[in-house]
Design a protein around this motif. Structure first.
Motif, PDB file in Angstrom:
ATOM      1  N   TYR A 497       0.835  -1.203   0.000  1.00 23.01           N
ATOM      2  CA  TYR A 497       0.000   0.000   0.000  1.00 23.01           C
ATOM      3  C   TYR A 497       0.873   1.258   0.000  1.00 23.01           C
ATOM      4  O   TYR A 497       2.020   1.248   0.468  1.00 23.01           O
ATOM      5  CB  TYR A 497      -0.889   0.020   1.251  1.00 23.01           C
ATOM      6  CG  TYR A 497      -1.826  -1.148   1.342  1.00 23.01           C
ATOM      7  CD1 TYR A 497      -3.113  -1.080   0.838  1.00 23.01           C
ATOM      8  CD2 TYR A 497      -1.403  -2.341   1.932  1.00 23.01           C
ATOM      9  CE1 TYR A 497      -3.975  -2.167   0.917  1.00 23.01           C
ATOM     10  CE2 TYR A 497      -2.263  -3.436   2.019  1.00 23.01           C
ATOM     11  CZ  TYR A 497      -3.542  -3.340   1.502  1.00 23.01           C
ATOM     12  OH  TYR A 497      -4.390  -4.415   1.579  1.00 23.01           O
ATOM     13  N   ARG A 498       0.289   2.347  -0.519  1.00 23.81           N
ATOM     14  CA  ARG A 498       0.847   3.682  -0.374  1.00 23.81           C
ATOM     15  C   ARG A 498      -0.316   4.663  -0.319  1.00 23.81           C
ATOM     16  O   ARG A 498      -1.419   4.374  -0.806  1.00 23.81           O
ATOM     17  CB  ARG A 498       1.811   4.008  -1.521  1.00 23.81           C
ATOM     18  CG  ARG A 498       1.175   4.060  -2.898  1.00 23.81           C
ATOM     19  CD  ARG A 498       2.232   4.224  -3.978  1.00 23.81           C
ATOM     20  NE  ARG A 498       1.606   4.416  -5.301  1.00 23.81           N
ATOM     21  CZ  ARG A 498       2.296   4.484  -6.445  1.00 23.81           C
ATOM     22  NH1 ARG A 498       3.627   4.376  -6.418  1.00 23.81           N
ATOM     23  NH2 ARG A 498       1.665   4.672  -7.591  1.00 23.81           N
ATOM     24  N   VAL A 499      -0.077   5.831   0.280  1.00 23.62           N
ATOM     25  CA  VAL A 499      -1.130   6.821   0.516  1.00 23.62           C
ATOM     26  C   VAL A 499      -0.599   8.188   0.104  1.00 23.62           C
ATOM     27  O   VAL A 499       0.599   8.479   0.267  1.00 23.62           O
ATOM     28  CB  VAL A 499      -1.537   6.839   2.010  1.00 23.62           C
ATOM     29  CG1 VAL A 499      -2.580   7.912   2.283  1.00 23.62           C
ATOM     30  CG2 VAL A 499      -2.069   5.472   2.433  1.00 23.62           C
ATOM     31  N   ARG A 500      -1.468   9.047  -0.422  1.00 24.34           N
ATOM     32  CA  ARG A 500      -1.098  10.438  -0.651  1.00 24.34           C
ATOM     33  C   ARG A 500      -2.289  11.338  -0.348  1.00 24.34           C
ATOM     34  O   ARG A 500      -3.442  10.923  -0.448  1.00 24.34           O
ATOM     35  CB  ARG A 500      -0.579  10.679  -2.068  1.00 24.34           C
ATOM     36  CG  ARG A 500      -1.560  10.415  -3.190  1.00 24.34           C
ATOM     37  CD  ARG A 500      -0.892  10.705  -4.530  1.00 24.34           C
ATOM     38  NE  ARG A 500      -1.748  10.355  -5.657  1.00 24.34           N
ATOM     39  CZ  ARG A 500      -1.390  10.514  -6.936  1.00 24.34           C
ATOM     40  NH1 ARG A 500      -0.195  11.023  -7.231  1.00 24.34           N
ATOM     41  NH2 ARG A 500      -2.202  10.159  -7.911  1.00 24.34           N
ATOM     42  N   ALA A 501      -1.974  12.567   0.039  1.00 19.04           N
ATOM     43  CA  ALA A 501      -3.000  13.559   0.338  1.00 19.04           C
ATOM     44  C   ALA A 501      -3.337  14.339  -0.924  1.00 19.04           C
ATOM     45  O   ALA A 501      -2.574  14.351  -1.898  1.00 19.04           O
ATOM     46  CB  ALA A 501      -2.513  14.501   1.433  1.00 19.04           C
ATOM     47  N   PHE A 502      -4.510  15.023  -0.902  1.00 27.22           N
ATOM     48  CA  PHE A 502      -4.876  15.855  -2.045  1.00 27.22           C
ATOM     49  C   PHE A 502      -5.677  17.058  -1.555  1.00 27.22           C
ATOM     50  O   PHE A 502      -6.285  17.048  -0.487  1.00 27.22           O
ATOM     51  CB  PHE A 502      -5.703  15.063  -3.065  1.00 27.22           C
ATOM     52  CG  PHE A 502      -7.037  14.577  -2.557  1.00 27.22           C
ATOM     53  CD1 PHE A 502      -8.175  15.372  -2.635  1.00 27.22           C
ATOM     54  CD2 PHE A 502      -7.168  13.314  -1.982  1.00 27.22           C
ATOM     55  CE1 PHE A 502      -9.397  14.933  -2.165  1.00 27.22           C
ATOM     56  CE2 PHE A 502      -8.382  12.863  -1.496  1.00 27.22           C
ATOM     57  CZ  PHE A 502      -9.505  13.674  -1.590  1.00 27.22           C
TER      58      PHE A 502
END
Length: 847
Positions: A497-502
């Protein structure tokens, strides 16, 4: 994460200007508690509507169940109107669903221009219509309530100050409640000259004027308008003298039930034996009481320092009638603050600062305009001596103008200068960090990460099934959310998994990539091993023989009494026992309390339970189960009686069968239930196996219960059911027990196909107390990092960080925070990263 406060204050904003200065003439506030949401509560609401009350203060126990929250809200809105000013502190029956109350009480406060700070109903401070309310929850949530009461009242210069909480100390209620709160909240309220409003005991009683609450010292016996109770705060210039004066009341007749008078039954009021002479009025079942509310009419007849109080029941009868005089008289409004400066800190935040030019303000109110010089609306309130505020959640590329003024009980000051600032165009948010993936079952992986931004609109979550080569977006979550559960996965499969903000400006960079391998399918259902029973009278009951000690097995102790009394503790086997659920019967004639324990017993032996008060007959049944989840064996819990799920303790009717629904969390979950049956024979539900029926006493005074269980191969919502030989007011508690799962080599994060280059062993001991030892092995030299996280993904300690040669290693974690303070009991994770791979173990801390 959004940041909308400064200096540790949690501030809530409103677009409506609150009333300033003195309380309006003849302003009526109704005080109630212990209401439920049925017709009796409706009758109280109707009475308050006829009286034209302007606000309600509810001292806990609102609807008694999660299912009653919406009905409670609907009755208020239909009777008193939408967005009615409704102040409420949490009660012991509200704790598990308090967030549901906050979800509508907070918007109601906003709609009425009530600017406040804190955690609504738990520790919160409210200034409205010249009255300062402090709502706290001693005995139910958190600590330091006395300090909070002292500091928040000291920061207010309101004419009227009121402290509100639910529970009581023993001598300040007329029933059988114990000492639940400590004296601090009472005495700090008295020193502040603040009225003490409580409930909990289902009756009405109020004291005379008190100069010492703990010692029950009456300083004045009130008698009419010309001889009222006085509210006096301590003079800080004379620290050795305790001048504070106030009074205490219990108003718990909101609609749940009416209780007997169990204290001061041989006399009360002037001349009665201390501490019974504190009571100026009592109204219980012994006086033929019915439901009602204490109503305080502040600024009585236009006298800003006089209040007229009267208790009115639902038949419009006045039961008690008295007057209160406040000595809180602000001399003058504060001097105006100056030198306001607004500075844009980000695309959605402007920081404010100003000069404090007074020494008698209760606080400052901040106003905002989006149209240059006006109109302005109040957006926040801060306490005295605070000279800064951060206004967050703003639009980018927008000008905002501000002005500030101080206030106290005498009114507001003049305004500061007006200053404006323009938020810049947005930029992408900061990258999230410290992503942790943790397999919690054969089909579920839980994710957590650290939010490093204050301007994100949300996060996107991506998943890979090829070791991190290619990713696919699987979910989007909102701002400030830092966890996600990925469900319906395949067993024994690695997912990365990986996560990013927006935000509107675009995406942040990605977090680190983290992988986890789902566990194998659950093993066989938990296995019933034994049940040991016992019976007694009084306050203590024990099993008739010893219970077998087995490491890791789950122990469930079910206790029932006639009459129903709460269980205050369970002991035995050298284990720590925790309350799972307690349920009274529909007429409170009996009940069942289930407690659990798991870990490493010190040895076989009897298990005992202690009740809050003596009961005629008590029974206990202790069941032992093997093959359970070693960290979190109990998934879901449900209870009920003839009034329904989480049913109330009165108003119920007897019947001869029960059926409640419970959701099992995993395949091969076992459902256990204990039913208080008194003297009836129990027949288990379809598919259930009865493990024990135990009874002590005979006839209608018998205490009895039945214990049964059933395994369910597929996770679903299932029925907990059984029948009785005759109608009775039964009570049931049901628990779903997770089976144990396993992964190859016990490594939850290892992939079945990856070469074995390192291993992370389960810490020992586990569960553990003050410390645990973590062991790992390296087959070749590499960069190594060993980190401990909590369940929120917050990093607590880095135990190893550097290059290590091949070999076996051990390191001890002392279970303390980075600052060296002890950590609370709960689940923690140790994460071993070697090169580009990682493995995780779960550790259970029990303090």
């Amino acid at each position: 994460m959004r940041r909308s406060s400064v200096l540790g204050l949690l501030l809530f904003v409103t677009s409506v200007s609150p009333a300033l200065g003195q309380t309006p003439p003849n302003y009526r506030v109704a005080f109630i508690g212990d209401s439920n949401y049925g017709q009796d509560f409706q009758n109280v609401l109707d009475m308050m509507a006829r009286e034209g009350v302007d606000a309600v203060v509810h001292a806990g126990d609102l609807a008694y169940s999660a299912g009653g929250v919406s009905g409670f809200r609907t009755r208020i809105e239909d009777t008193l109107g939408p967005n009615f000013p409704y102040f409420a502190s949490v009660g012991n029956h509200d704790k598990d669903h308090w967030a549901s109350y906050q979800a509508f009480l907070e918007p109601w406060a906003t709609a009425n221009g009530i600017v406040w700070d804190g955690d609504f109903g738990i520790q919160s401070s409210h200034e409205f219509q010249g009255i300062h309310f402090v709502l706290v929850a001693p005995g139910d949530f958190g600590g330091e309530h006395a300090t909070y009461v002292r500091d928040r009242h000291a920061a207010s210069d309101a004419t009227w100050k009121i402290s509100v909480w639910h529970r009581n100390m023993e001598i300040y209620q007329l029933g059988t409640k114990g000492n639940d709160t400590g004296w601090g909240v009472y005495e700090e309220s008295r020193r502040a000259g603040a009225i003490v409003a409580t409930a909990h005991e289902h009756s009405y009683g109020r004291t005379f004027e008190l100069s010492n609450v703990e010692s029950a010292v009456v300083s004045h016996f009130d008698d009419g308008q010309l001889n009222p109770i006085a509210l006096i705060s301590d003079d800080l210039g004379t620290p050795t003298i305790d001048e504070g004066r106030s009074f205490v009341f219990v108003s718990g007749l909101g609609g749940q039930s009416v209780r007997n008078q169990d204290r001061c039954t041989e006399g009360w009021g002037p001349g009665a034996a201390s501490p019974c002479d504190v009571w100026g009025a009592v109204y219980t079942d012994d006086q033929g009481a019915t439901f009602g509310a204490l109503i305080g009419e502040f600024n009585h007849g236009g006298d800003a320092t006089l209040a007229h109080f009267y208790f009115m029941n639902v038949n419009d009868q006045i039961i008690d009638d008295f007057y209160v005089r406040s000595n809180h008289i602000p001399a003058a409004p504060p001097d105006a603050p100056s030198d306001l400066l607004a500075t844009a800190a980000s695309s959605n935040r402007i920081d404010l600062g100003w000069m404090d030019n007074s020494d008698n303000e209760g606080g400052f109110r901040i106003e905002q305009s989006t149209d240059g010089g006006g109109p302005f609306s109040v957006i926040a309130q801060v306490g005295g001596n605070v000279t800064s505020y951060s206004d967050a959640g703003l639009l980018p590329s927008t000008e905002y103008c501000y002005r500030v003024r101080a206030f106290n009980g005498a009114g507001p000051s003049d305004y500061t200068n007006t200053d404006c600032a323009t938020t810049p165009a947005p930029t992408p948010p900061a990258d999230p960090t410290d992503l942790v993936a943790m397999a919690v079952g054969s089909t579920q992986i839980d994710l957590s990460w650290m939010d490093q931004a204050d301007d994100e609109d949300g996060f996107t979550i991506e998943r890979s099934t090829d070791g991190g080569s290619t990713f696919t977006e699987i979910a989007t979550v909102g701002l400030d959310v830092t966890s996600y559960s990925d469900l319906d996965l395949a067993p024994l499969t690695e997912y990365c998994y990986r996560v990013r903000a927006f935000n509107l400006a675009g995406n942040s960079g990605y977090s680190n990539t983290d992988c986890a391998t789902t566990l194998d399918v659950p093993m066989d259902p938990p296995q019933f091993e034994e049940v040991v029973t016992g019976g007694a009278s009084g306050t203590l009951v024990s099993t008739s023989e010893g219970v077998t000690a087995v490491d890791g097995d789950l122990y469930l102790a079910a206790i029932s009494a006639k009459e129903h009394e709460s269980v205050v503790s369970v002991t035995g086997l050298g284990l720590t026992w925790t309350l799972v659920e307690e349920q009274c019967s529909g007429r409170n004639q009996t009940g069942v309390s289930v407690w659990s324990a798991q870990g490493t017993p010190t040895g076989s032996g009897v298990v005992s339970a202690t009740l809050a008060a003596s009961a005629g007959n008590i029974v206990i049944a202790v069941s032992r189960y093997s093959g359970v989840d070693p960290f979190d064996p109990v998934s879901n819990v449900v209870s009920g009686n003839t009034n329904g799920v989480a049913g109330a303790c009165s108003g119920g009717s007897d019947n001869s069968s029960y059926s409640l629904d419970i959701t099992t969390a995993l395949d091969n979950t076992l459902v256990y239930s204990a039913a208080a049956r008194r003297n009836q024979t129990h027949t288990p539900g379809a598919g259930y196996t009865e493990r024990a029926e135990v009874q002590h006493g005979s006839g209608g005074n018998a205490a009895g219960q039945a214990v049964q269980d059933r395994a369910f191969p597929t996770a679903s919502t299932v029925a907990v059911e059984g029948s009785l030989s005759s109608s009775v007011d039964w009570a049931v508690v049901a628990v779903s027990i997770r089976p144990t799962s396993f992964a190859p080599s016990g490594l939850a994060d290892s992939s079945p196909t990856e070469p074995t280059t390192f291993a992370l062993r389960q810490s020992f001991p586990n569960p553990f107390g003050s410390s645990t030892t973590i062991t790992y092995e390296l087959s070749k030299a590499d960069l190594v990092k060993l980190t401990v996280f909590n369940v929120h993904g917050e990093r607590l300690a880095v135990l190893v960080d550097g290059h290590q040669p091949a070999g076996a290693y051990q390191t001890r974690w002392p279970a303390v925070s980075a600052g060296g303070s002890s950590l609370p009991s709960g689940v923690y994770f140790a994460r071993l990263q070697v090169g580009g791979r990682a493995k995780t173990i779960k550790m259970m801390l029990i303090q």
